[in-house]
Design a protein around this motif. Structure first.
Motif, short mmCIF file in Angstrom:
data_model
loop_
_atom_site.label_atom_id
_atom_site.label_comp_id
_atom_site.label_asym_id
_atom_site.label_seq_id
_atom_site.Cartn_x
_atom_site.Cartn_y
_atom_site.Cartn_z
N THR A 71 41.00 97.88 93.35
CA THR A 71 42.16 98.74 93.23
C THR A 71 41.92 99.75 92.10
O THR A 71 41.01 99.58 91.27
CB THR A 71 43.42 97.93 92.93
OG1 THR A 71 43.22 97.16 91.73
CG2 THR A 71 43.72 96.96 94.08
N LYS A 72 42.77 100.78 92.05
CA LYS A 72 42.64 101.81 91.00
C LYS A 72 44.01 102.03 90.36
O LYS A 72 44.67 103.03 90.58
CB LYS A 72 42.12 103.12 91.60
CG LYS A 72 40.74 103.02 92.22
CD LYS A 72 40.10 104.38 92.45
CE LYS A 72 40.88 105.25 93.40
NZ LYS A 72 40.20 106.54 93.67
N LEU A 73 44.40 101.05 89.55
CA LEU A 73 45.69 101.08 88.86
C LEU A 73 45.47 101.30 87.37
O LEU A 73 44.38 101.06 86.86
CB LEU A 73 46.45 99.78 89.12
CG LEU A 73 46.73 99.46 90.61
CD1 LEU A 73 47.34 98.07 90.75
CD2 LEU A 73 47.63 100.53 91.21
N PRO A 74 46.51 101.75 86.63
CA PRO A 74 46.31 102.10 85.22
C PRO A 74 45.98 100.94 84.30
O PRO A 74 45.20 101.09 83.36
CB PRO A 74 47.66 102.73 84.83
CG PRO A 74 48.31 103.12 86.10
CD PRO A 74 47.85 102.13 87.11
N ILE A 75 46.55 99.74 84.54
CA ILE A 75 46.43 98.66 83.56
C ILE A 75 45.66 97.46 84.10
O ILE A 75 44.66 97.04 83.52
CB ILE A 75 47.82 98.22 83.05
CG1 ILE A 75 48.50 99.39 82.33
CG2 ILE A 75 47.68 97.03 82.10
CD1 ILE A 75 49.90 99.10 81.85
N ILE A 76 46.14 96.89 85.20
CA ILE A 76 45.46 95.72 85.75
C ILE A 76 44.96 96.03 87.15
O ILE A 76 45.65 96.67 87.95
CB ILE A 76 46.38 94.47 85.76
CG1 ILE A 76 45.57 93.24 86.19
CG2 ILE A 76 47.60 94.69 86.64
CD1 ILE A 76 46.29 91.93 85.94
N ASN A 77 43.72 95.62 87.42
CA ASN A 77 43.11 95.87 88.71
C ASN A 77 42.44 94.61 89.23
O ASN A 77 42.04 93.73 88.45
CB ASN A 77 42.08 97.00 88.61
CG ASN A 77 42.73 98.36 88.56
OD1 ASN A 77 43.15 98.89 89.59
ND2 ASN A 77 42.82 98.93 87.36
N PHE A 78 42.31 94.57 90.54
CA PHE A 78 41.68 93.44 91.20
C PHE A 78 40.45 93.93 91.96
O PHE A 78 40.45 95.04 92.50
CB PHE A 78 42.67 92.77 92.15
CG PHE A 78 43.91 92.28 91.46
CD1 PHE A 78 43.94 91.04 90.85
CD2 PHE A 78 45.05 93.09 91.40
CE1 PHE A 78 45.08 90.60 90.19
CE2 PHE A 78 46.19 92.66 90.75
CZ PHE A 78 46.20 91.41 90.14
N TYR A 79 39.42 93.12 91.97
CA TYR A 79 38.18 93.52 92.62
C TYR A 79 37.54 92.34 93.32
O TYR A 79 37.81 91.17 93.00
CB TYR A 79 37.20 94.15 91.61
CG TYR A 79 36.75 93.22 90.50
CD1 TYR A 79 35.58 92.46 90.63
CD2 TYR A 79 37.47 93.12 89.32
CE1 TYR A 79 35.16 91.62 89.61
CE2 TYR A 79 37.05 92.28 88.29
CZ TYR A 79 35.90 91.54 88.45
OH TYR A 79 35.49 90.71 87.44
N GLY A 80 36.67 92.64 94.24
CA GLY A 80 35.94 91.60 94.95
C GLY A 80 34.68 92.19 95.55
O GLY A 80 34.57 93.41 95.73
N GLY A 81 33.75 91.33 95.85
CA GLY A 81 32.49 91.82 96.41
C GLY A 81 31.81 90.76 97.25
O GLY A 81 32.11 89.57 97.15
N VAL A 82 30.91 91.21 98.08
CA VAL A 82 30.08 90.32 98.87
C VAL A 82 28.67 90.90 98.89
O VAL A 82 28.49 92.12 98.89
CB VAL A 82 30.64 90.15 100.30
CG1 VAL A 82 30.63 91.47 101.05
CG2 VAL A 82 29.87 89.09 101.08
N GLY A 83 27.68 90.03 98.86
CA GLY A 83 26.32 90.56 98.81
C GLY A 83 25.29 89.47 98.93
O GLY A 83 25.54 88.39 99.48
#
Length: 332
Positions: free
Chosen positions: A248-260
């Motif tokens: 996500t692209k939020l000002p304070i808290i963001n969540f991320y994930g990945g696969v590889g």
């Protein structure tokens, strides 16, 4: 900076000192020692490879030109229960036998905590010794360490057109017995930066490639049954990771994930001169323990951004699960 290096240094020392007890297995001869030490060390080497491959990103939103972030990252790679031990079948060994008469038994790997397992080799041995008994080594879990820790400093700098370069390192640490160092290089590219609507999109999508190299050595001369000179482990580990990341692209808290995908290789050279036991003549640099690690990885995490100061944490699912935590200082 040297104090920071102590984190991974202590972990490496713990697993290397456990290996020093395995020096006694040389009394059973090179073939037996080779077979045992491969089974003993391979699980912890594999765990370290998965740990070294973690922590490459905490967002998919690449930094703009001139943006930077400095991170202190620690990884705790879980020790799977099935990797804490292995089956030692004495029928596969030339000279090594269990004191209690068992033919096959579960014994500790360098990750485990099984102790009190006594073995012996029959003579005649040098010095008119007819029998030599010793206890097989335990592992990290016996020191209440149920994970393989790794740590390093990482720097990320934004370039042009959604590209970000990363570098990681662990300053070299040396004592009389242990020497350790680490470095790595990575590249991240934000594909959403190529879209006209990038500034209004709520998410970013990136690709990440990272390479990490670790070197270490541990001197355990004269710590076992067999004598010799310059007895030591020389460790080299390399990992490659290839990840697709969304955040996500939020000002304070963001969540991320990945696969590889992770691919790694560890080589532990057992060096020095060994003599005694069933070694009829001194043997120099007897063998190497080679371990490969590869597999799909996936993670999910969150990042808190408070101006210049940031925190992130994520958990990866793989053959060896990994918790990565970072303290970050950045601009833009």
């Amino acid at each position: 900076m040297k104090k920071f290096s102590l984190v991974i240094f202590l972990a490496f020392s713990a697993y290397a000192s456990a290996q020093s007890s395995a020096n006694e297995v040389f009394a059973a001869g090179i073939e037996d020692a080779n077979k045992f030490i491969n089974g003993y060390l391979s699980p912890v080497s594999e765990g370290m490879l998965y740990g070294l491959g973690g922590g490459w990103y905490n967002t998919a939103d690449a930094k703009p030109l001139g943006g930077f972030e400095i991170s202190i990252i620690g990884n705790m790679t879980q020790s799977p229960n099935d990797k804490k031990s292995f089956i030692l079948n004495t029928e596969d060994y030339e000279n090594l036998k269990f004191v209690d008469g068992s033919v096959s038994k579960e014994v500790s790997s360098a990750l485990g905590d099984l102790d009190g397992i006594d073995v012996f080799v029959d003579g005649p041995l040098p010095g008119d010794v007819d029998r030599e008994e010793f206890e097989l080594p335990s592992g990290l879990a016996s020191e209440n360490i149920n994970f393989v820790p790794t740590a390093f400093l990482q720097v990320s700098v934004g370039l042009i057109k959604g590209t970000e370069i990363k570098a990681r390192f662990l300053p070299k640490v040396e004592t009389d017995d242990v020497e350790l160092g680490l470095y790595g290089i990575g590249l991240q590219h934000d594909f959403t930066k190529l879209l006209p609507a990038d500034k209004i999109l709520p998410v970013a999508i990136s690709g990440v490639i990272g390479y990490t190299h670790l070197t270490g050595s541990y001197d355990f001369t004269d710590q076992g049954v067999v004598s010799g000179e310059n007895q030591r482990l020389d460790v080299k580990m390399n990992t490659w990771v290839f990840q697709a990341v969304v955040s996500t692209k939020l000002p304070i808290i963001n969540f991320y994930g990945g696969v590889g995908y992770l691919s790694g290789k560890s080589t532990i050279d057992v060096l020095g001169t060994y003599s005694g036991g069933f070694l009829t003549q001194p043997v120099t640099d007897p063998f190497s323990v080679k371990t490969n690690a590869s597999g799909v990885t996936g993670n999910i995490g969150a990042k808190l951004k408070l101006g210049f100061f940031r925190l992130h944490a994520d958990y990866s699912l793989a053959k060896y699960n990994n918790l990565s935590v970072g303290v970050n200082f950045g601009f833009r």
